[in-house]
Design a protein around this motif. Structure first.
Motif, PDB file in Angstrom:
ATOM      1  N   ILE A 159       0.855  -1.182   0.000  1.00 41.81           N
ATOM      2  CA  ILE A 159       0.000   0.000   0.000  1.00 41.81           C
ATOM      3  C   ILE A 159       0.890   1.230   0.000  1.00 41.81           C
ATOM      4  O   ILE A 159       1.706   1.400   0.919  1.00 41.81           O
ATOM      5  N   GLY A 210      12.713  -0.770   8.020  1.00 38.86           N
ATOM      6  CA  GLY A 210      11.411  -1.411   8.110  1.00 38.86           C
ATOM      7  C   GLY A 210      10.233  -0.627   7.563  1.00 38.86           C
ATOM      8  O   GLY A 210       9.094  -0.923   7.883  1.00 38.86           O
ATOM      9  N   THR A 248      12.912  -2.417   0.770  1.00 37.48           N
ATOM     10  CA  THR A 248      13.225  -3.645   0.047  1.00 37.48           C
ATOM     11  C   THR A 248      11.962  -4.235  -0.581  1.00 37.48           C
ATOM     12  O   THR A 248      11.954  -4.647  -1.743  1.00 37.48           O
ATOM     13  N   GLU A 249      10.906  -4.209   0.205  1.00 35.56           N
ATOM     14  CA  GLU A 249       9.639  -4.774  -0.256  1.00 35.56           C
ATOM     15  C   GLU A 249       9.153  -4.077  -1.536  1.00 35.56           C
ATOM     16  O   GLU A 249       8.627  -4.718  -2.437  1.00 35.56           O
TER      17      GLU A 249
HETATM   18  N1  LIG Z   1       3.607  -0.003   2.201  1.00 37.06           N
HETATM   19  C1  LIG Z   1       3.619  -1.276   2.642  1.00 37.06           C
HETATM   20  N2  LIG Z   1       2.609  -2.099   2.344  1.00 37.06           N
HETATM   21  C2  LIG Z   1       2.640  -3.373   2.794  1.00 37.06           C
HETATM   22  N3  LIG Z   1       3.609  -3.906   3.554  1.00 37.06           N
HETATM   23  C3  LIG Z   1       4.634  -3.125   3.888  1.00 37.06           C
HETATM   24  C4  LIG Z   1       4.688  -1.780   3.451  1.00 37.06           C
HETATM   25  N4  LIG Z   1       5.819  -1.222   3.912  1.00 37.06           N
HETATM   26  C5  LIG Z   1       6.440  -2.195   4.623  1.00 37.06           C
HETATM   27  N5  LIG Z   1       5.738  -3.338   4.609  1.00 37.06           N
HETATM   28  C6  LIG Z   1       6.130  -4.563   5.287  1.00 37.06           C
HETATM   29  O1  LIG Z   1       7.033  -4.234   6.334  1.00 37.06           O
HETATM   30  C7  LIG Z   1       8.101  -5.159   6.411  1.00 37.06           C
HETATM   31  C8  LIG Z   1       9.430  -4.451   6.313  1.00 37.06           C
HETATM   32  O2  LIG Z   1       9.661  -4.027   5.007  1.00 37.06           O
HETATM   33  P1  LIG Z   1      11.110  -4.017   4.349  1.00 37.06           P
HETATM   34  O3  LIG Z   1      11.888  -5.205   4.752  1.00 37.06           O
HETATM   35  O4  LIG Z   1      10.925  -3.786   2.907  1.00 37.06           O
HETATM   36  O5  LIG Z   1      11.723  -2.736   5.038  1.00 37.06           O
HETATM   37  P2  LIG Z   1      13.060  -1.976   4.697  1.00 37.06           P
HETATM   38  O6  LIG Z   1      12.682  -0.550   4.563  1.00 37.06           O
HETATM   39  O7  LIG Z   1      13.751  -2.620   3.556  1.00 37.06           O
HETATM   40  O8  LIG Z   1      13.857  -2.164   6.045  1.00 37.06           O
HETATM   41  P3  LIG Z   1      15.437  -2.270   6.281  1.00 37.06           P
HETATM   42  O9  LIG Z   1      15.944  -0.874   6.167  1.00 37.06           O
HETATM   43  O10 LIG Z   1      15.488  -2.798   7.662  1.00 37.06           O
HETATM   44  O11 LIG Z   1      15.974  -3.188   5.254  1.00 37.06           O
HETATM   45  C9  LIG Z   1       7.871  -6.173   5.316  1.00 37.06           C
HETATM   46  O12 LIG Z   1       7.284  -7.297   5.886  1.00 37.06           O
HETATM   47  C10 LIG Z   1       6.901  -5.490   4.383  1.00 37.06           C
HETATM   48  O13 LIG Z   1       6.070  -6.451   3.785  1.00 37.06           O
END
Ligand SMILES: Nc1ncnc2c1ncn2[C@@H]1O[C@H](COP(=O)(O)OP(=O)(O)OP(=O)(O)O)[C@@H](O)[C@H]1O
Ligand SMILES: [Mg+2]
Lengths: 334, 473
Positions: A22, A48, A52-53
């Motif tokens: 989202i 978080g 990455t997602e």
């Molecule tokens: N906008 C979003 N919609 C749905 N799920 C999300 C969203 N943003 C984050 N998430 C969920 O939150 C979790 C953390 O996301 P992610 O690993 O991509 O974070 P990150 O920004 O890469 O963190 P890091 O800096 O620690 O690597 C995942 O499980 C992801 O599915």
């Protein structure tokens, strides 16, 4: 890619939502531009928040293969770009021993023999013996690809210099073979936790996307998409609490991943609403430092009271306002 | 549009955001592929292409509002209000058709009218905005300096715009409509509409002029704020100012880390481990199918900080502790100590708590030292050699932060010599000017023989220059 898909800011927002990601207009706009302008995106933001997602879901949505390069201190060319497959080269020399004697027969000096062998160099330094690593794979991919360079701030400055070269014109020069150019430029997403400021040169080549903690309305929608079992009331309470916690000065501010973990933990405990006791017992799911837990516990009464107050002053009002906000977001999508 | 974007680029640059020409060109390209009707998308496109530092995002947003959405919005508001005053039964569309007939021109074109009158009549806000803008430029708006000049520049802009002429044209139009048989109350409504439109244009011009000066002030204030903070002596900082410097200090800490991480010249791998390779390949008859490489060791820098928390003015310590905290976030191999007369370790304290808490607790002694005594550097160094010397080895940089005012105690310089002999190097940052070193109760001169770098560090600019200077050593 079918026509009409992923070709406007709105459709990107919608398609990512279909994959349970989202996002607001900002994220969708930058993804759109990355594709249209064929520029890499540098995504920064706290841990978080879905950096990455985002790369993963965009790969899925665009039916691209995801090629991931995880950065770490000491990552070098051999692991990021390519490496010669030494043992295979050696195996071939062993098998071709006979042929070598032929080549060398008649050579009068060692030097002459070496020169003759040298002329056959290209046999051994050809693409057959090259082990491509993620950067090379992305450049040579013949189907659509998305290159995710994850946590680029963990890599060394030297690695950044290598990236600059590759990202400038999507080509790689292997001295023994020549220059290899991308047939089709891959989409490139770089993520950074900002543990180190990236160089201006790198930033100039990238579009910039800063993902911050989500607004309350957005976070509720994320939670509903990812942990639908949580139900409306628990989701709303939980998100409100998270938003309040983020206002405290904490060493590590809890993020979306913590919200999701927390929701799952509460479900596992069969908690239907947030009360003092449950919160206390599960605080360590969202806060990783002693000092932070202590601080939050100190504020707990206030945090919970705010929530109760809101409910008393008419849960109806709160619900409509968040519904309105959600409605507004939905309109952006439409 | 391109000119407007270039102008905006300049405003960003003046506010301290670095935007290269290549990035401005990216912005143009972005706007070619996007519809710019949606303000939010428009803003995000400009942001993604031109603003690359997270810290600049909020300044960008502020300036964007001032520069783009703000004026257009207010323009729309005042003109919406003006035309909303028409009586119900009067249809604006029908009125425009009537006018078109009268002027015998295709609707919406009205070649007989001036640009301004036509734009006002048809509610073409984009056109109005650009007319006002160029009239303001013609009036020399870039020379405006304060709010007292708003009236003057507004008048000149209105003159340049030809507002009076447009008013005349519209009134004449209404007269002709009446002569052509418009009902008295309709014509009454029309002329009051014209009055309201004229008010709207006057207000908009004034509003434009005011915004112009706000934009300018913004750049000015921002620069002013940054520069004074850079130059301001640590002795005179307020608590709030120390907090404001947080981000800059984090950057500096990171920079130090990059400098201290001295790497060997890049090799693709470590060295060949001949011994291991031969052993591993015995079974292949000694033909080295599998190579074993010695692991390349990295020189991870180590840092030990000794920070004086006694200073007569607490905010010097507050700043220095903030610096320590940031260093600790940047380095993995780091130990932090504070001292007054005693010395104690605060590594765990920094590790465990958020920055403001850590600093406040360290200022209270962090449970490890008594802060209500007078500084005794000699004693602190002695305590360090007794208890923590093992923390220092050939890869360790020792950083001392303090004024070396020893209250006439024994400086015990031999302790620092001992630390120095075990360390890679010792760096001392002193908030006092070198001309004061060694005078009164300052014993800085006794310590400098055992220090590679001893520098005055009295404000943020000096700290930053100093760190840049370290690269050259
Ligand atoms: N906008 C979003 N919609 C749905 N799920 C999300 C969203 N943003 C984050 N998430 C969920 O939150 C979790 C953390 O996301 P992610 O690993 O991509 O974070 P990150 O920004 O890469 O963190 P890091 O800096 O620690 O690597 C995942 O499980 C992801 O599915
Ligand atoms: Mg990640």
């Amino acid at each position: 890619m079918g026509a009409g898909l992923f070709d406007s800011v709105e459709s990107i927002q919608k398609e990512l939502a279909d994959l349970d990601y989202i996002c607001d207009v900002n994220i969708a706009t930058v993804v759109f531009l990355a594709r249209r302008l064929e520029k890499p995106v540098l995504i920064e933001g706290p841990a978080g928040v879905g950096k990455t997602e985002l790369a993963k879901v965009v790969a899925t949505a665009t039916r691209s293969q995801l090629i991931r390069l995880q950065c770490y201190e000491g990552l070098d060319e051999a692991k990021a770009l390519y490496e010669w497959e030494y043992s295979k080269q050696l195996l071939y020399t062993q098998i071709l021993k006979e042929r070598f004697s032929e080549v060398m027969s008649g050579a009068k000096t060692v030097r002459e023999a070496a020169e003759r062998v040298g002329r056959e160099d290209s046999v051994f330094f050809s693409e057959n013996f090259l082990v491509p690593r993620p950067l090379m794979k992305a450049i040579t991919a013949d189907t659509p690809a998305l290159l995710l360079i994850d946590e680029v701030d963990k890599g060394d400055p030297e690695f950044e210099a290598l990236l600059l070269e590759v990202l400038s014109d999507f080509q790689v020069t292997v001295p023994e073979i020549g220059t290899i150019r991308a047939v089709k430029r891959p989409l490139v997403f770089l993520t950074s936790n900002n543990s180190r400021e990236m160089s201006d040169a790198l930033k100039r080549r990238c579009l910039h996307l800063f993902i911050d903690f989500p607004s309350e309305a957005l976070e509720i929608r994320i939670l509903e998409a990812k942990v639908p079992e949580a139900g409306k009331k628990l989701s709303a309470d939980l998100v409100r609490m998270m938003q309040a916690l983020r206002k405290l000065d904490l060493k590590k501010t809890p993020s979306i991943s913590e919200t999701l973990d927390w929701a799952r933990a509460l479900l596992a405990l069969n908690a239907e609403e947030l009360d003092r006791d449950v919160v206390r017992r599960t605080l360590n799911v969202i806060l990783k430092y002693e000092g932070d837990v202590r601080k939050a516990e100190g504020e707990l009464d206030k945090l919970l009271a705010e929530r109760v107050d809101d409910q008393r002053s008419g849960a109806g009002a709160a619900a409509t306002s968040s519904a309105q906000r959600a409605g507004k977001d939905a309109r952006h999508q439409a | 549009m391109q000119n407007r974007i270039l102008e905006f680029t300049n405003i960003l640059r003046r506010a301290g955001i670095r935007v290269s020409t290549a990035e401005a060109l990216d912005a143009f390209r972005a706007l070619e592929v996007l519809s710019i009707d949606d303000r939010e998308v428009f803003r995000d496109a400009l942001g993604a292409t031109m603003v690359k530092r997270a810290a600049d995002v909020s300044i960008f947003n502020e300036l964007f509002d001032l520069f783009w959405s703000g004026f257009y919005h207010s323009l729309r508001e005042s003109f919406d209000q003006a035309s909303a005053g028409l009586p119900e039964r009067m249809d604006y569309e029908a009125l425009l058709r009537q006018i078109a007939e009268l002027l015998q021109a295709p609707e919406g074109e009205f070649p007989a009218l001036s640009d301004l009158a036509r734009a006002m009549l048809t509610g073409d806000l984009g056109q109005l905005e650009s007319l006002i803008r160029s009239a303001a430029e013609g009036a020399g708006i870039e020379r405006i300096e304060n709010f007292l000049q708003v009236g003057f520049f507004s008048r000149r802009t209105l003159e340049g715009l030809g507002a009076e002429r447009a008013a005349g044209e519209l009134r004449e139009l209404s007269d002709r409509l009446r002569a052509a048989g418009m009902s008295p109350d309709e014509s009454e409504a029309l002329s009051s509409l014209i009055d309201r439109l004229m008010d709207a244009i006057r207000n908009s011009v004034r509003n434009f002029t005011e915004r112009e000066i706000q934009q300018r002030n913004h750049d000015y204030m921002e620069k002013f704020r940054q520069e004074t903070l850079l130059e301001k002596s640590f002795y005179h900082l307020t608590e709030d100012e120390v907090r404001k410097m947080r981000e800059v200090v984090e950057r500096l800490a990171q920079k130090i880390k990059n400098i201290l991480t001295i790497r060997r010249k890049r090799m693709k791998r470590g060295k060949l481990d001949l011994h291991q390779t031969l052993r591993r390949n015995m079974s292949h008859g000694g033909i080295p199918f599998e190579m074993i490489w010695k692991h390349r060791k990295k020189d991870r820098p180590k840092l030990v900080i000794l920070c004086d928390v006694s200073s007569s003015v607490a905010n010097v310590s507050r700043f220095m502790l903030q610096f320590c905290y940031s260093l600790q976030e940047a380095f993995t191999k780091i130990r932090s100590f504070i001292f007054v007369a005693e010395l104690g370790e605060v590594t765990h304290l920094f590790k465990d708590a958020e920055i403001s808490d850590s600093i406040e607790r360290a200022l209270q002694g962090g449970g490890v030292v008594n802060v209500y005594t007078r500084s005794n550097f000699g004693n602190a160094f002695y305590a360090f050699t007794q208890n923590y010397l093992a923390a220092v080895d050939k890869k360790t940089t020792v950083l001392v932060l303090g004024d070396a005012r020893n209250n006439y105690n024994d400086p015990k310089a031999w302790c620092l010599r001992e630390i120095h002999s075990k360390a890679k190097n010792v760096i001392w940052l002193n908030p006092e000017n070198p001309s004061a070193w060694g005078f009164g109760d300052s014993v800085m001169n006794r310590y400098t023989p055992f220090v590679e770098v001893a520098e005055e560090c009295r404000n943020l600019r000096q700290l930053s220059n100093l760190i840049d200077g370290l690269i050259l050593r």
